[in-house]
Every structure is written in structure tokens, then in C-alpha cells.
Design a protein around this motif. Structure first.
Motif: not given
Length: 85
Positions: A30-38, A43-48, A52-60, A79-81
Motif C-alpha cells: 500500500n505504501l508503494g501504491m500510495t507513492y505511485a498514485d501520488w 509527477r515528482s521523481n521522488d514519489h516515483k 518503485r522502491e516499495y513495490l520492488q520490495k513487495f514483489v521480491a 512497476l512496468y507503468a
């Protein structure tokens, strides 16, 4: 909070949950998806990068539980998007 587009307080809440239990896979997702929606709005690279960091951790972590495959797919799709410019 995330669904209400209150991204900053949502991120804070998920981070607090992870401080209590770092293995809380739902919070990682949910943290990864929150940052993705944000990112989609800001369009902040920090949010992107954080998305990616949290979603990759979740997938791993394989989604953390039985039946998490749908969430792993959703995380991989996001992550692909996020891999575009």
C-alpha cells in the motif's frame, strides 16, 4: 486516506505500521501504491522512486502470503507503468 487522495498522511501511516512490523507486506504494498498514485498527480521523481522502491520490495518478498499473487501482479504492472519516462 489513500483513496481520498491524502497521500502524505497515508504514507506516514503506512511507514508507522512498518516501524512496528517491518514484515507487514500489506503496508509495503500500500505504501508503494500510495507513492505511485501520488506520482501520477505530482509527477515528482521522488514519489516515483519511492513507489518503485516499495513495490520492488513487495514483489521480491513474493507478496508475503498465500493468495498474494494478484497483488504481486498488480505491483509488477505498476512497476512496468513507472518504468517509462
Amino acid at each position: 486516506l489513500k483513496d481520498q487522495k491524502k497521500y502524505e498522511p497515508a504514507a506516514v501511516a503506512f511507514k508507522k505500521a512498518l516501524e512496528i512490523d517491518p514484515a507487514l507486506h500489506d503496508a509495503v504494498y500500500n505504501l508503494g501504491m500510495t507513492y505511485a498514485d501520488w506520482f501520477d498527480e505530482s509527477r515528482s521523481n521522488d514519489h516515483k522512486d519511492k513507489a518503485r522502491e516499495y513495490l520492488q520490495k513487495f514483489v521480491a518478498g513474493g507478496g508475503g502470503k498465500e493468495g498474494g499473487a494478484g497483488y504481486v501482479k498488480a505491483a509488477n504492472d505498476k512497476l512496468y507503468a513507472l518504468s517509462g519516462p
